[in-house]
Design a protein around this motif. Structure first.
Motif, PDB file in Angstrom:
ATOM      1  N   ASP A  50      31.951 -31.292 -45.320  1.00 44.74           N
ATOM      2  CA  ASP A  50      31.301 -32.186 -43.779  1.00 44.74           C
ATOM      3  C   ASP A  50      32.089 -31.128 -43.170  1.00 44.74           C
ATOM      4  N   HIS A  51      31.774 -29.895 -43.533  1.00 48.83           N
ATOM      5  CA  HIS A  51      32.336 -28.500 -42.523  1.00 48.83           C
ATOM      6  C   HIS A  51      31.988 -27.704 -42.777  1.00 48.83           C
ATOM      7  N   VAL A  52      31.688 -26.248 -41.970  1.00 48.30           N
ATOM      8  CA  VAL A  52      31.464 -24.842 -42.164  1.00 48.30           C
ATOM      9  C   VAL A  52      33.100 -24.034 -42.025  1.00 48.30           C
ATOM     10  N   LYS A  53      33.444 -23.563 -42.627  1.00 47.74           N
ATOM     11  CA  LYS A  53      34.899 -22.801 -42.197  1.00 47.74           C
ATOM     12  C   LYS A  53      34.232 -21.575 -41.702  1.00 47.74           C
ATOM     13  N   ALA A  54      33.429 -20.543 -42.332  1.00 48.50           N
ATOM     14  CA  ALA A  54      33.043 -19.342 -42.151  1.00 48.50           C
ATOM     15  C   ALA A  54      31.567 -19.081 -42.182  1.00 48.50           C
ATOM     16  N   HIS A  71      31.443 -20.801 -45.552  1.00 50.83           N
ATOM     17  CA  HIS A  71      32.424 -21.337 -46.982  1.00 50.83           C
ATOM     18  C   HIS A  71      32.308 -23.027 -46.555  1.00 50.83           C
ATOM     19  N   SER A  73      33.676 -26.997 -47.000  1.00 51.34           N
ATOM     20  CA  SER A  73      34.522 -26.838 -47.504  1.00 51.34           C
ATOM     21  C   SER A  73      34.396 -28.794 -46.900  1.00 51.34           C
ATOM     22  N   TYR A  75      37.128 -32.921 -45.823  1.00 53.54           N
ATOM     23  CA  TYR A  75      38.195 -33.171 -44.911  1.00 53.54           C
ATOM     24  C   TYR A  75      38.552 -34.600 -46.459  1.00 53.54           C
ATOM     25  N   TYR A  80      38.754 -32.426 -50.752  1.00 53.03           N
ATOM     26  CA  TYR A  80      39.669 -30.919 -49.321  1.00 53.03           C
ATOM     27  C   TYR A  80      40.400 -30.295 -49.988  1.00 53.03           C
ATOM     28  N   ASN A  81      40.103 -29.734 -51.398  1.00 55.02           N
ATOM     29  CA  ASN A  81      41.087 -28.728 -51.535  1.00 55.02           C
ATOM     30  C   ASN A  81      39.652 -28.025 -52.223  1.00 55.02           C
ATOM     31  N   ILE A  82      39.140 -27.369 -51.907  1.00 52.26           N
ATOM     32  CA  ILE A  82      37.578 -27.188 -52.349  1.00 52.26           C
ATOM     33  C   ILE A  82      36.753 -25.983 -51.537  1.00 52.26           C
ATOM     34  N   ILE A  83      36.760 -24.886 -51.966  1.00 52.67           N
ATOM     35  CA  ILE A  83      36.013 -24.415 -50.970  1.00 52.67           C
ATOM     36  C   ILE A  83      34.656 -23.833 -51.630  1.00 52.67           C
ATOM     37  N   GLU A 105      26.956 -28.576 -37.748  1.00 50.72           N
ATOM     38  CA  GLU A 105      27.247 -28.585 -36.059  1.00 50.72           C
ATOM     39  C   GLU A 105      28.738 -27.289 -35.669  1.00 50.72           C
ATOM     40  N   SER A 106      29.123 -27.459 -37.357  1.00 51.97           N
ATOM     41  CA  SER A 106      30.728 -26.347 -37.109  1.00 51.97           C
ATOM     42  C   SER A 106      30.081 -24.648 -37.625  1.00 51.97           C
ATOM     43  N   TRP A 108      27.912 -23.440 -35.747  1.00 52.28           N
ATOM     44  CA  TRP A 108      27.954 -22.723 -34.459  1.00 52.28           C
ATOM     45  C   TRP A 108      28.415 -21.243 -34.062  1.00 52.28           C
TER      46      TRP A 108
END
Lengths: 160, 392
Positions: A50-54, A71, A73, A75, A80-83, A105-106, A108
């Motif tokens: 559900d989100h992009v870390k980098a 990257h 991952s 929540y 939750y512990n997978i990248i 969206e993350s 951005w």
């Protein structure tokens, strides 16, 4: 033996005929050509990421191309512990990527920064302007390897 | 009673160069008192850590990566070193892992007090600003006694830590914990239960769970919106898998919940510190592989005599094997991620540093839309956004 969560994702991705691999229990990657990146991203979102870390861009000057790594991952309880990494390439000549902002969206900030630092244009991103760099930095991409910075020499005291 | 909104639109430069906790400019587009759009002009403190990272040896990068967040430097340091350790494949002894957790938790408390103090001055409550910095000071003193520096400690090195803990530091920590416990009650009376502060924070900058995930919020801000996520639990590093602590989670998602998460994390960090003091095992503080490279005379004088590591020659310019590593730690403001790519030379081919404040840029921008102008500072303070950390 129960199947690892990451193996399920890799199997799902391999059904789409892209090369995906699990490196460990919590890390994995998928390599996609850039015209299919949105499709793969949508699939990963369906699977629960559900989100992009980098968003990372890496310059390879000999091959005249730039690698992009997302990257991603989640929540949610089982992921939750997978990248997971989405890897793709774009060439210097056609330095345009489809933006993943419609999916996550993350991405951005990361896409905007990669644009100014490496000169990759993300098609579909609503705000493709410079972010960190000053206004007069036009036309130069500091994170490309051809951009050299001046370094001072290192002084080592050997008298001791 | 009808409130007449003056139909004036315009733009305001908030700051204009230093609105609060660091250099940045907030360009606010207003219609009357309501914020239509916000543009964060970041980059005033951009130090090009990623570019410099490609031009320096792995060891020389340790002081550099902790500069972006000097008040949270143990975490910045530790995340980077963990990524390097993955590439050079070195095991860290148990005692060093405990010491890493110790330094990290002391730093987390100091960082949270800083954040609460800044929030206080944003809301015009100068007592909490003084208290925040005063209470932070005793924790900074512990870090100074342990590492030799108040901030930018460079404490964590590949394979272990630089200095051992001493009984006097343990004594200092015990005193600091009992002082802070007492002080937190005063904090609740003067700040967290203060009706003026509550009015400025409650229902201001509300972020729902879905929004927090979509915008990419991290750390206390994410947990205040009802997401149970902490890297210390999700992917335990240092000694966290052996320590017992809770993750405070709030559902409200407003500024007050974000501040309360920080307040409760201070208590949890002190719980962790007590366990570390009790359970810390004996043993070396640096990996055996590096310890045996230290010359015997220096080993006797410094390592055995004073519990300080003399950096072995390997560190000067080691060439790790080809490979890449992703590491993450839970820094004071949230998840911190490093991606290090090695091409076999003495310098990283690519160093990517994703700090928690970097990921808050987009959250901050979105949260400010549609709020009253006076609430912009309240949101800024409650997010604990730190510009140098975001710019890197």
């Amino acid at each position: 033996m129960t199947q690892r969560a990451i193996d399920l994702i890799v199997t799902e991705l391999q059904k789409m005929k892209v090369s995906a691999k699990a490196e460990s229990d919590t890390r994995g990657y998928v390599e996609v050509p850039k015209d299919r990146i949105v499709e793969v991203a949508k699939k990963l979102k369906e699977l629960g990421f559900d989100h992009v870390k980098a968003v990372t861009g890496i310059d390879f000057p000999e091959q005249e191309k730039i690698q992009l790594i997302y990257h991603v991952s989640s929540y949610s309880e089982n992921l939750y512990n997978i990248i997971f990494e989405i890897k793709s390439f774009t060439s210097y000549k056609d330095c345009v990527m489809p933006s993943l902002i419609t999916v996550w969206e993350s991405s951005w900030t990361g896409e905007r920064e990669t644009h100014e630092m490496l000169g990759v244009y993300f098609e579909g991103h609503p705000d493709m302007r410079r972010l960190f760099l000053p206004e007069d930095f036009d036309g130069v991409y500091p994170l490309r390897k051809e951009f050299k910075i001046k370094l001072e020499g290192l002084f080592v005291d050997k008298s001791e | 009673m009808d409130v007449e909104v003056v139909p004036v639109t315009g733009e305001l430069n908030v700051g204009p160069q230093h609105p609060g906790s660091g250099h940045m400019r907030i360009l606010v587009k207003l219609s009357g008192d309501i914020v239509d759009d916000v543009e964060l002009d970041v980059g005033y403190v951009h130090r090009a850590v990623e570019k410099l990272g490609e031009n320096r040896n792995y060891m020389h990068l340790i002081p550099l990566v902790e500069r972006p967040a000097i008040l949270d430097s143990v975490h910045m340091n530790m995340g980077y070193v963990m990524a390097v350790e993955k590439i050079i494949n070195v095991d860290v002894p148990e005692r060093a892992l405990y010491l890493r957790s110790f330094a990290a938790e002391v730093n987390r408390i100091a960082s949270h007090f800083y954040g609460i103090g800044i929030l206080g001055i944003f809301l015009g409550h100068s007592t909490s600003f003084m208290w925040g910095f005063g209470d932070r000071e005793i924790w900074v003193h512990i870090l100074e006694a342990l590492t030799g520096a108040r901030v930018t400690n460079s404490y964590v090195i590949p394979g272990g830590v630089r200095r051992d803990i001493s009984p006097s530091i343990i004594e200092m920590t015990k005193k600091a914990i009992s002082y802070t416990r007492r002080k937190l009650n005063d904090w609740k009376k003067i700040f967290f239960n203060n009706p003026t502060i509550r009015a400025r924070l409650e229902n201001v900058g509300v972020m729902t769970k879905d929004q927090a995930i979509a915008w990419g919020a991290v750390g206390p801000n994410l947990r205040a919106s009802g997401v149970y996520f902490d890297v210390r639990k999700a992917e335990p590093y240092a000694a966290y898998s052996k320590l017992d602590f809770d993750i405070p989670v709030y559902k409200e998602g407003d500024g007050y919940a974000r501040s309360m998460v920080r307040l409760e994390e201070i208590e949890q960090s002190m719980r962790i510190l007590e366990q570390i003091i009790k359970d810390i095992p004996q043993g070396p503080i640096l990996s055996e592989r590096f310890l045996k490279q230290i010359p015997p005379t220096r080993m006797k004088k410094w390592v055995e005599g004073q519990g300080r590591i003399v950096l072995p020659g390997y560190y000067a310019s080691f060439r790790p094997p080809k490979g890449e590593a992703t590491s993450r730690v839970e820094a004071g403001r949230g998840e911190l991620m490093y991606y290090v790519m090695s091409d076999g030379s003495a310098k990283p081919y690519r160093l990517r540093m994703i700090t928690p404040s970097y990921r808050l840029i987009y959250v901050f921008k979105n949260l400010c839309k549609g709020v009253r102008y006076a609430d912009v500072v309240s949101i800024y303070g409650s997010l604990d956004y730190f510009p140098p950390e975001a710019d890197r």
